[in-house]
Each structure stands twice: as structure tokens, then as C-alpha cells.
Enzyme design. Structure first.
Site, PDB file in Angstrom:
ATOM      1  N   LYS A   1      21.815  44.043  33.139  1.00  0.00           N
ATOM      2  CA  LYS A   1      21.180  43.673  34.401  1.00  0.00           C
ATOM      3  C   LYS A   1      21.080  44.855  35.358  1.00  0.00           C
ATOM      4  O   LYS A   1      20.340  44.795  36.326  1.00  0.00           O
ATOM      5  CB  LYS A   1      21.856  42.467  35.052  1.00  0.00           C
ATOM      6  CG  LYS A   1      23.356  42.490  35.177  1.00  0.00           C
ATOM      7  CD  LYS A   1      23.803  41.193  35.848  1.00  0.00           C
ATOM      8  CE  LYS A   1      25.059  40.568  35.333  1.00  0.00           C
ATOM      9  NZ  LYS A   1      26.293  41.251  35.637  1.00  0.00           N
TER      10      LYS A   1
ATOM     11  N   LYS B   1      31.150  53.071  34.182  1.00  0.00           N
ATOM     12  CA  LYS B   1      30.859  52.745  35.587  1.00  0.00           C
ATOM     13  C   LYS B   1      31.241  53.890  36.518  1.00  0.00           C
ATOM     14  O   LYS B   1      30.578  54.110  37.528  1.00  0.00           O
ATOM     15  CB  LYS B   1      31.550  51.439  36.000  1.00  0.00           C
ATOM     16  CG  LYS B   1      30.963  50.246  35.267  1.00  0.00           C
ATOM     17  CD  LYS B   1      30.868  48.985  36.110  1.00  0.00           C
ATOM     18  CE  LYS B   1      29.982  47.991  35.374  1.00  0.00           C
ATOM     19  NZ  LYS B   1      30.024  46.645  35.860  1.00  0.00           N
TER      20      LYS B   1
ATOM     21  N   LYS C   1      22.266  48.358  25.182  1.00  0.00           N
ATOM     22  CA  LYS C   1      22.315  46.906  25.380  1.00  0.00           C
ATOM     23  C   LYS C   1      21.429  46.490  26.562  1.00  0.00           C
ATOM     24  O   LYS C   1      21.217  47.278  27.484  1.00  0.00           O
ATOM     25  CB  LYS C   1      23.764  46.421  25.552  1.00  0.00           C
ATOM     26  CG  LYS C   1      24.335  46.565  26.933  1.00  0.00           C
ATOM     27  CD  LYS C   1      25.572  45.687  27.121  1.00  0.00           C
ATOM     28  CE  LYS C   1      25.985  45.761  28.583  1.00  0.00           C
ATOM     29  NZ  LYS C   1      26.987  44.831  28.990  1.00  0.00           N
TER      30      LYS C   1
HETATM   31  P1  ATP Z   1      26.110  45.344  33.823  1.00  0.00           P
HETATM   32  O1  ATP Z   1      25.046  45.774  32.890  1.00  0.00           O
HETATM   33  O2  ATP Z   1      25.696  45.324  35.250  1.00  0.00           O
HETATM   34  O3  ATP Z   1      27.420  46.014  33.583  1.00  0.00           O
HETATM   35  P2  ATP Z   1      26.173  43.034  32.199  1.00  0.00           P
HETATM   36  O4  ATP Z   1      24.741  42.657  32.046  1.00  0.00           O
HETATM   37  O5  ATP Z   1      26.853  43.696  31.064  1.00  0.00           O
HETATM   38  O6  ATP Z   1      26.366  43.835  33.519  1.00  0.00           O
HETATM   39  P3  ATP Z   1      28.413  41.292  32.773  1.00  0.00           P
HETATM   40  O7  ATP Z   1      28.576  40.556  34.032  1.00  0.00           O
HETATM   41  O8  ATP Z   1      29.278  42.478  32.557  1.00  0.00           O
HETATM   42  O9  ATP Z   1      26.905  41.696  32.569  1.00  0.00           O
HETATM   43  O10 ATP Z   1      28.566  40.311  31.540  1.00  0.00           O
HETATM   44  C1  ATP Z   1      28.619  38.905  31.567  1.00  0.00           C
HETATM   45  C2  ATP Z   1      28.753  38.404  30.149  1.00  0.00           C
HETATM   46  O11 ATP Z   1      27.537  38.597  29.439  1.00  0.00           O
HETATM   47  C3  ATP Z   1      29.842  39.089  29.324  1.00  0.00           C
HETATM   48  O12 ATP Z   1      30.535  38.146  28.535  1.00  0.00           O
HETATM   49  C4  ATP Z   1      29.082  40.060  28.470  1.00  0.00           C
HETATM   50  O13 ATP Z   1      29.751  40.361  27.285  1.00  0.00           O
HETATM   51  C5  ATP Z   1      27.781  39.302  28.224  1.00  0.00           C
HETATM   52  N1  ATP Z   1      26.670  40.215  28.011  1.00  0.00           N
HETATM   53  C6  ATP Z   1      26.178  41.107  28.882  1.00  0.00           C
HETATM   54  N2  ATP Z   1      25.133  41.784  28.378  1.00  0.00           N
HETATM   55  C7  ATP Z   1      24.949  41.302  27.120  1.00  0.00           C
HETATM   56  C8  ATP Z   1      24.027  41.593  26.064  1.00  0.00           C
HETATM   57  N3  ATP Z   1      23.085  42.507  26.203  1.00  0.00           N
HETATM   58  N4  ATP Z   1      24.143  40.909  24.917  1.00  0.00           N
HETATM   59  C9  ATP Z   1      25.086  39.960  24.776  1.00  0.00           C
HETATM   60  N5  ATP Z   1      25.989  39.637  25.713  1.00  0.00           N
HETATM   61  C10 ATP Z   1      25.938  40.297  26.873  1.00  0.00           C
END
Ligand code: ATP
Ligand code: LTN
Length: 334
Positions: free
Chosen positions: A200, A115, A197
Site C-alpha cells: 500500500k 522501513k 510485493k
Molecule cells: P506497507 O507496504 O505499507 O508496509 P503492507 O501492505 O505490507 O504495508 P501491512 O499492514 O503491513 O500492509 O499488512 C497487513 C497484512 O496484509 C499482513 O498480514 C501482511 O502479511 C498482509 N499483506 C500485505 N501485503 C501483502 C501481499 N502483497 N500479499 C499477501 N499478503 C500481504
């Protein structure tokens, strides 16, 4: 323990639009856990401002996320669903734990490094100590288990280290939490680059399925998903795009990857992608409809927000008072 059940805490940030990765990796597992644990699910808005946010947008997204928790199947009576910012004990415990955490530990966190690289113009100290706030969230509720995706395991480890450090000095104050990783869907990859991965914050909208996407968009994105030239539906690391689609299909249909491979034996990628798209639509559509209803039902949602914040505050403050006493803050005069 509360009501004879073990404690569970988890949270999600109200930043960006939730993806299928968030749903399959986190939210979907949460729903299955509420019979077994006393569950606390927070919309972690204190964490969100480690990255600059538009205030009106953040407020809207926080409500969308809270209603999505319910729409995805979390019963707001059985589960305590609340905004982190409504329970000030989170920030208060985070401060204390900051004084039991080392700079070197925070510098090693991969999410911080990622980040910081992404927001080079705003590497604030909140972003740096983000895992300490997360530790406070978890430890306030004496959580036994914390369901998260694999990307959060490092933060869970640091939470355990901080808790053990504190317990070694002051006696058994905190329960040492365990991460709970769902079996299927723990890591959903990008549809455009299966080595990354699904996130969002990806700029390429075709890389992610958003929980708000309509059926046509979902099908279109799956049709465009990056695969390979092998032409055979197999669950192998050599075909990361297809492997990811199998994982998604498995998670949505409750079939094992082996069953999926069998189902699509001799069939082309076109058929397979279509089936994956349809399976995802059939999971997401009812959630979207329920959320739309909840957003219209203001009084009902407001009541949930109020009563759950009171319940979370009561439990959290019990831990906070204990910690304050242990570190030597003066007792409150009643
Ligand atoms: P960003 O990409 O903006 O950092 P993010 O999509 O990783 O955000 P978070 O708010 O950090 O989202 O994650 C919320 C939950 O969703 C966490 O428990 C995280 O481990 C899970 N998560 C996020 N992305 C994935 C993914 N691609 N596959 C499985 N679990 C996920
Ligand atoms: N850091 C997490 C969100 C989060 C969380 C928590 C998860 C904040 N506090 C406590 C589990 C427990 C994330 O980015 N997904």
C-alpha cells in the site's frame, strides 16, 4: 482457550489504503477462521504512529479499516473487532516485554531495516521495538494461531522467542503461538514489478489494486499489468507477472492454478487479463457497497467499537495482571 475454542489474534495497520494483497493475503483468510477459533482482530493504531501520521487522516483510516473488517465478512458479534489504542494493556505489556528483548534481535528484523531505509529522517525507537508491541498483541490473548502474510513470519518467530524466554524464567505464562499462512494469496506481487510485493505504500498507483478502486480502474490496472513476451498462460517462476495474475485469479475464483492454466490454454494475455480484472471486481464490489453502508450507520458501528473494546480489555488484562505479578510488581490493594 475461551468458550472451549482456541485463541486467534491478528491485526492490520490503518496506514495507506488497503490493497488486494492485504485482502487476499490476510483479511480473506480471517473470515474462514471464525468458526474454528475465538478471534480477536485489531486495528493496530499504536503501530501506525511508528511512521509520522496526520491525526485526522489516521482517525479516518482507522474507522475505514474497522468497517472494512466487517464488510469483508467478519461478523462483529462472533469476532472481537477493536482499536488497539482502546486497550491500554497492549502498551503496558509491550513495555515489560521490551525488558526481555535484545537489541541484536531487533536489529535483525527485515521490516525494521526496510522501513528505516524508507524513513531515514525518522528512525524512532518505536519503529525499532515495533515487533515487541506485536508480540504483546499476540501474547495478551494467549493466541494459539496468528494469521499473517509471509512477510510477518519473522515477527512471529521473535514473538515465540520472547514468550519462551519469559516462560523459562517465570513458568508457563504465555501460550506459544503459531503463524497461519493461507494457502492461496500468501504473497501477491506488484502489478508493475512482479519481483516486489504489492504494497500500500508503493508510489506507483498502477502497481497495486486498492480495495477502494472502482471497476473501471481495476480493469485498467490489470490491462496494464507487466507480463512477458512468452505469450502463454503458465504457472512458472520464469513468468512471474503471469504467475502472479494466476494466483490472483485462483484466489478470487477458488480455482486451482492448474485449472486456471487449462482454462486459458491457447488464449492470449488480453483475454486472461480481462478475466482477472472481472474476477477481482466481482469480489471487491460487494465489500465496497457494504462498507459504504456501515460508514453511514454511525450508531451501530460505535456500539461495536465500545462493546468489543470492553471484551478485549477484559481478556487482555487477565494476562497482563498475571505477568505483572510474575515480574514482581506490587499487588493491587482492592
Ligand atoms: P506497507 O507496504 O505499507 O508496509 P503492507 O501492505 O505490507 O504495508 P501491512 O499492514 O503491513 O500492509 O499488512 C497487513 C497484512 O496484509 C499482513 O498480514 C501482511 O502479511 C498482509 N499483506 C500485505 N501485503 C501483502 C501481499 N502483497 N500479499 C499477501 N499478503 C500481504
Ligand atoms: N505487523 C503487522 C500488523 C500487526 C499484527 C499484530 C499482525 C501488528 N500486530 C499482531 C498479527 C498479529 C503488519 O505490519 N502487517
Amino acid at each position: 482457550m475461551l468458550n472451549g475454542q482456541k485463541m486467534l489474534f491478528s491485526g492490520m495497520q490503518a496506514t495507506g489504503t488497503l490493497t488486494l494483497g492485504n485482502y487476499l493475503g490476510a483479511l480473506k483468510n480471517w473470515v474462514t477462521l471464525c468458526d474454528e477459533y475465538e478471534c480477536f482482530y485489531s486495528v493496530v493504531d499504536l503501530h501506525s504512529i511508528t511512521v509520522r501520521q496526520n491525526p485526522a487522516e489516521l482517525r479516518k483510516r482507522a474507522r475505514n479499516l474497522l468497517t472494512l473488517y466487517i464488510a469483508a465478512g467478519l461478523d462483529p458479534v462472533k469476532n472481537c473487532i477493536y482499536y488497539q489504542s482502546h486497550v491500554s494493556a497492549h502498551a503496558e505489556l509491550a513495555w515489560i516485554l521490551n525488558c526481555f528483548t535484545y537489541m541484536g534481535e531487533m536489529q535483525r528484523m527485515t521490516q525494521f531495516k526496510d522501513k528505516a531505509a524508507k524513513h531515514a529522517d525518522n528512525i524512532n525507537t518505536g519503529l525499532f521495538t515495533y515487533p515487541v508491541l506485536m508480540a504483546a498483541d499476540i501474547l495478551l490473548f494467549q493466541s494459539d494461531v496468528v494469521p499473517v502474510g509471509v512477510d510477518q513470519v519473522q515477527h512471529l518467530e521473535i514473538t515465540r522467542d520472547i514468550a519462551e524466554r519469559f516462560n523459562n524464567i517465570y513458568g508457563d505464562v504465555f501460550t506459544i503461538p503459531e503463524a497461519y499462512i493461507g494457502k492461496v494469496g500468501a504473497k501477491i506481487q506488484s502489478l508493475q514489478d512482479p519481483s516486489k510485493k504489492m504494497s500500500k505504500s508503493d508510489e506507483n498507483v498502477n502497481a497495486s489494486i486498492y480495495l477502494t478502486d472502482d471497476p473501471d480502474t481495476i480493469i485498467r490496472k490489470f490491462k496494464r499489468a507487466v507480463t512477458d513476451s512468452v505469450g502463454c498462460v503458465q504457472y512458472t517462476d520464469e513468468q512471474p507477472g503471469i504467475k502472479n495474475l494466476i494466483t490472483i485469479y485462483s484466489a478470487c475464483t477458488k480455482k486451482t492454478p492448474e485449472e486456471v492454466v487449462k482454462e486459458f490454454e491457447g488464449k492470449g494475455y488480453g483475454d486472461f487479463k480481462m478475466a482477472v480484472g472481472e474476477a477481482v471486481v466481482s469480489v471487491l464490489k460487494p465489500i465496497q457497497d457494504k462498507q459504504a453502508d456501515l460508514l453511514k450507520n454511525k450508531d451501530y458501528v460505535d456500539q461495536i467499537i465500545k462493546t468489543n473494546a470492553e471484551k478485549a480489555g477484559y481478556i487482555a488484562n487477565k494476562t497482563l495482571r498475571k505477568v505483572q505479578k510474575k515480574v514482581g510488581f506490587p499487588e493491587r490493594v482492592r
